[in-house]
Design a protein around this motif. Structure first.
Motif, PDB file in Angstrom:
ATOM      1  N   CYS A   1       0.813  -1.217   0.000  1.00  0.00           N
ATOM      2  CA  CYS A   1       0.000   0.000   0.000  1.00  0.00           C
ATOM      3  C   CYS A   1       0.847   1.268   0.000  1.00  0.00           C
ATOM      4  O   CYS A   1       0.312   2.373  -0.133  1.00  0.00           O
ATOM      5  CB  CYS A   1      -0.877   0.043   1.260  1.00  0.00           C
ATOM      6  SG  CYS A   1      -1.866  -1.423   1.574  1.00  0.00           S
TER       7      CYS A   1
ATOM      8  N   ARG B   1      -4.721   4.399  -4.694  1.00  0.00           N
ATOM      9  CA  ARG B   1      -5.506   3.219  -5.080  1.00  0.00           C
ATOM     10  C   ARG B   1      -5.434   2.997  -6.590  1.00  0.00           C
ATOM     11  O   ARG B   1      -5.322   1.863  -7.062  1.00  0.00           O
ATOM     12  CB  ARG B   1      -6.968   3.386  -4.657  1.00  0.00           C
ATOM     13  CG  ARG B   1      -7.222   3.246  -3.169  1.00  0.00           C
ATOM     14  CD  ARG B   1      -8.670   3.566  -2.829  1.00  0.00           C
ATOM     15  NE  ARG B   1      -8.931   3.431  -1.406  1.00  0.00           N
ATOM     16  CZ  ARG B   1      -9.554   2.396  -0.845  1.00  0.00           C
ATOM     17  NH1 ARG B   1      -9.999   1.405  -1.612  1.00  0.00           N
ATOM     18  NH2 ARG B   1      -9.746   2.351   0.458  1.00  0.00           N
TER      19      ARG B   1
ATOM     20  N   TYR C   1      -4.681   2.724  -0.351  1.00  0.00           N
ATOM     21  CA  TYR C   1      -5.248   1.698   0.520  1.00  0.00           C
ATOM     22  C   TYR C   1      -4.698   1.896   1.931  1.00  0.00           C
ATOM     23  O   TYR C   1      -3.508   2.150   2.118  1.00  0.00           O
ATOM     24  CB  TYR C   1      -4.911   0.305   0.003  1.00  0.00           C
ATOM     25  CG  TYR C   1      -5.677  -0.075  -1.242  1.00  0.00           C
ATOM     26  CD1 TYR C   1      -7.035  -0.389  -1.169  1.00  0.00           C
ATOM     27  CD2 TYR C   1      -5.055  -0.111  -2.494  1.00  0.00           C
ATOM     28  CE1 TYR C   1      -7.757  -0.740  -2.305  1.00  0.00           C
ATOM     29  CE2 TYR C   1      -5.759  -0.456  -3.645  1.00  0.00           C
ATOM     30  CZ  TYR C   1      -7.109  -0.768  -3.537  1.00  0.00           C
ATOM     31  OH  TYR C   1      -7.815  -1.108  -4.672  1.00  0.00           O
TER      32      TYR C   1
ATOM     33  N   ASP D   1      -7.575  -3.743   3.591  1.00  0.00           N
ATOM     34  CA  ASP D   1      -8.178  -2.864   2.586  1.00  0.00           C
ATOM     35  C   ASP D   1      -7.658  -3.217   1.198  1.00  0.00           C
ATOM     36  O   ASP D   1      -8.410  -3.251   0.209  1.00  0.00           O
ATOM     37  CB  ASP D   1      -7.835  -1.409   2.942  1.00  0.00           C
ATOM     38  CG  ASP D   1      -8.683  -0.410   2.166  1.00  0.00           C
ATOM     39  OD1 ASP D   1      -9.771  -0.775   1.689  1.00  0.00           O
ATOM     40  OD2 ASP D   1      -8.251   0.762   2.056  1.00  0.00           O
ATOM     41  N   LEU D   2      -6.354  -3.504   1.103  1.00  0.00           N
ATOM     42  CA  LEU D   2      -5.753  -3.893  -0.187  1.00  0.00           C
ATOM     43  C   LEU D   2      -6.332  -5.214  -0.678  1.00  0.00           C
ATOM     44  O   LEU D   2      -6.652  -5.351  -1.869  1.00  0.00           O
ATOM     45  CB  LEU D   2      -4.238  -4.004  -0.018  1.00  0.00           C
ATOM     46  CG  LEU D   2      -3.450  -4.529  -1.224  1.00  0.00           C
ATOM     47  CD1 LEU D   2      -3.664  -3.664  -2.458  1.00  0.00           C
ATOM     48  CD2 LEU D   2      -1.961  -4.616  -0.881  1.00  0.00           C
TER      49      LEU D   2
ATOM     50  N   GLY E   1      -9.694  -4.620  -2.099  1.00  0.00           N
ATOM     51  CA  GLY E   1      -9.593  -3.936  -3.380  1.00  0.00           C
ATOM     52  C   GLY E   1      -9.189  -4.870  -4.503  1.00  0.00           C
ATOM     53  O   GLY E   1      -9.738  -4.804  -5.612  1.00  0.00           O
TER      54      GLY E   1
END
Length: 313
Positions: free
Chosen positions: A95, A100, A139, A144-145, A148
């Protein structure tokens, strides 16, 4: 002193196990490489890749430098492995220092060239004296990554785990909560940071199960070639170096061949004990040293596949 039944059972298993017998034949391995900085290192990397390829690993991963410092070299290495070998390449992705949109673009490029496996990591701050902070518009963390990446394509995703807790975690419970978030977001397995004693992994595995984690936990094995270097690395990632480590390698600084023999034996014995405890998959941090990783696998009974032997003949 009273000896418990589990201790007696472990002792009986140890006595019943032949010295250097192959493990059960159902052990799978994977290897980690790092992208080369120059032509000499590039040659060494590809010698390592070709040496280990016949062992038919489940995948090989390529690391990603802090702050995205190896972004281009990582991509080029992953692409070449995917293009020129029979190996399944897994790309590390972090990240750090990227929006993003930038991370998503890299992931889409990997998918386009046939890479289906991502090792999703939060990453560390490029400056060692600066705490990690999410990139604006990037991210926030590994969970979160993972989420995604899952929205982009059905990647196979691995994440990191820390048997002795991440250095930034206040305690193991918090660390396991973070690991569970990464797995719940869509990761398939967790590859552990290196450790040096089997009980470290077994305690971690029990704690993870108690926390409701049922995904595959793959031990990461780091063969020790230099105690001073491994001590520095261990301090950065919160890994305990046992007292016997220094004694074992004492006097071998000027004897690299002997040091490598000791390193292979120790890593193979750690791996064998993990297997005896139910571990069926191991991930080796090769440091681009093929012969050491190959020797460890050989001691474990992981040999070139029949297909590769036929090609060599």
């Amino acid at each position: 002193m009273t000896i418990s039944v589990p201790q007696l059972e472990e002792a009986r298993r140890a006595l019943d196990t032949p010295l250097f017998a192959d493990v059960g034949g159902d052990l799978t391995v994977s290897f980690e490489f790092f992208p080369p900085k120059n032509e000499t290192m590039n040659t060494a990397l590809w010698e390592a890749v070709r040496t280990l390829e016949p062992l038919d690993p489940s995948f090989v991963s390529v690391t990603y430098g802090a702050g995205g410092t190896t972004r281009e070299r990582t991509h080029a290495t992953v692409a070449r492995i995917q293009r020129e070998t029979s190996l399944a390449a897994a790309a590390h992705l972090t990240c750090v220092e990227a929006s993003r949109e930038e991370v998503d673009a890299i992931a889409r490029e990997y998918w386009a060239i046939g890479v289906r496996h991502i090792v999703a990591l939060r990453g560390d701050s490029p400056a060692s004296d600066t705490p990690y902070a999410p990139h604006p518009g990037g991210y926030e963390n590994a969970a979160d990554l993972v989420a995604g990446l899952r929205r982009l394509h059905p990647f196979e995703i691995s994440v990191a785990a820390y048997p002795e807790a991440h250095p930034e975690s206040p305690d193991q419970a918090s660390d396991l909560d973070n690991l569970k978030r990464k797995l719940d977001a869509g990761a398939r397995r967790a590859i552990t940071q290196f450790f040096f004693e089997p009980d470290t992994f077994f305690r971690f595995r029990d704690a993870a199960a108690a926390a409701g984690i049922d995904a595959d936990l793959v031990p990461g094995i780091m063969p020790v070639m230099n105690v001073a270097s491994i001590t520095r690395m261990s301090a950065l990632c919160g890994t305990r170096v046992p007292p016997w480590m220094g004694r074992l390698f004492e006097g071998l600084d000027e004897r690299p061949a002997a040091r490598q023999l000791v390193a292979a034996t120790v890593a193979a014995e750690l791996s064998r004990r993990l297997y005896a405890g139910g571990v069926k998959e191991l991930h080796f941090y090769t440091l681009n040293r093929a012969e050491l990783a190959y020797a460890i696998c050989h001691l474990l009974g992981v040999r070139p596949t029949l297909r590769e032997r036929e090609v060599a003949a």
